[in-house]
Motif scaffolding. Structure first.
Motif, PDB file in Angstrom:
ATOM      1  N   LYS A  65       0.843  -1.180   0.000  1.00 33.10           N
ATOM      2  CA  LYS A  65       0.000   0.000   0.000  1.00 33.10           C
ATOM      3  C   LYS A  65       0.882   1.234   0.000  1.00 33.10           C
ATOM      4  N   PRO A  70      -4.779   5.405   3.462  1.00 33.40           N
ATOM      5  CA  PRO A  70      -5.194   4.219   4.227  1.00 33.40           C
ATOM      6  C   PRO A  70      -5.253   2.976   3.340  1.00 33.40           C
ATOM      7  N   CYS A  71      -5.096   1.839   3.960  1.00 29.40           N
ATOM      8  CA  CYS A  71      -5.176   0.563   3.260  1.00 29.40           C
ATOM      9  C   CYS A  71      -6.625   0.305   2.829  1.00 29.40           C
ATOM     10  N   GLU A  72      -6.806  -0.334   1.690  1.00 30.06           N
ATOM     11  CA  GLU A  72      -8.148  -0.637   1.190  1.00 30.06           C
ATOM     12  C   GLU A  72      -8.850  -1.628   2.122  1.00 30.06           C
ATOM     13  N   ASP A  73     -10.163  -1.468   2.251  1.00 33.35           N
ATOM     14  CA  ASP A  73     -10.951  -2.342   3.126  1.00 33.35           C
ATOM     15  C   ASP A  73     -10.834  -3.809   2.741  1.00 33.35           C
ATOM     16  N   GLN A  74     -10.787  -4.116   1.430  1.00 34.74           N
ATOM     17  CA  GLN A  74     -10.726  -5.523   1.018  1.00 34.74           C
ATOM     18  C   GLN A  74      -9.407  -6.172   1.435  1.00 34.74           C
ATOM     19  N   LEU A  76      -7.645  -5.273   4.197  1.00 33.89           N
ATOM     20  CA  LEU A  76      -7.775  -5.484   5.638  1.00 33.89           C
ATOM     21  C   LEU A  76      -8.705  -6.645   5.948  1.00 33.89           C
ATOM     22  N   ASP A  77      -9.808  -6.769   5.205  1.00 29.31           N
ATOM     23  CA  ASP A  77     -10.736  -7.890   5.406  1.00 29.31           C
ATOM     24  C   ASP A  77     -10.039  -9.219   5.126  1.00 29.31           C
ATOM     25  N   ARG A  78      -9.274  -9.264   4.041  1.00 31.61           N
ATOM     26  CA  ARG A  78      -8.576 -10.505   3.704  1.00 31.61           C
ATOM     27  C   ARG A  78      -7.539 -10.863   4.772  1.00 31.61           C
ATOM     28  N   THR A  80      -7.638 -10.042   7.901  1.00 31.42           N
ATOM     29  CA  THR A  80      -8.385 -10.457   9.092  1.00 31.42           C
ATOM     30  C   THR A  80      -8.761 -11.934   9.020  1.00 31.42           C
TER      31      THR A  80
END
Length: 92
Positions: A65, A70-74, A76-78, A80
């Motif tokens: 990144k 900020p880091c993309e939500d997808q 961060l979701d991955r 997690t």
């Protein structure tokens, strides 16, 4: 009439606590979030590999990144879902 407001009230969301420390990294997956600073990727990859060798962890998901946004939500979701430990951050 002058109204004086105290600046010590709560503003924004309350702070989030840190996750409990892991007793062992054995069997856990390490993720790397490279912020694209000079040599950050090299440093983070080397630390992740060494941690995996020493602890029995697995190096898994890796993302890059831009440090300025900020880091993309997808991403961060991955992370997690796929990793239990994340290595990130490097300064100039």
């Amino acid at each position: 009439m002058v109204q004086i407001v105290a600046p010590d009230g709560r503003v924004g969301a309350p702070p989030v606590g840190l996750a409990a420390p892991k007793r062992s990294l054995a069997g856990l997956t390490i993720g790397v979030l490279d912020n694209n600073k000079p040599n950050a990727g090299l440093l983070l990859d080397r630390v992740a590999s060494r941690l995996a060798e020493r602890t029995g962890a697995i190096v898994g998901f890796r993302a890059e990144k831009n440090a300025a946004i900020p880091c993309e939500d997808q991403v961060l979701d991955r992370m997690t879902k796929e990793v239990q430990v994340v290595l990130t951050g490097s300064a100039d």
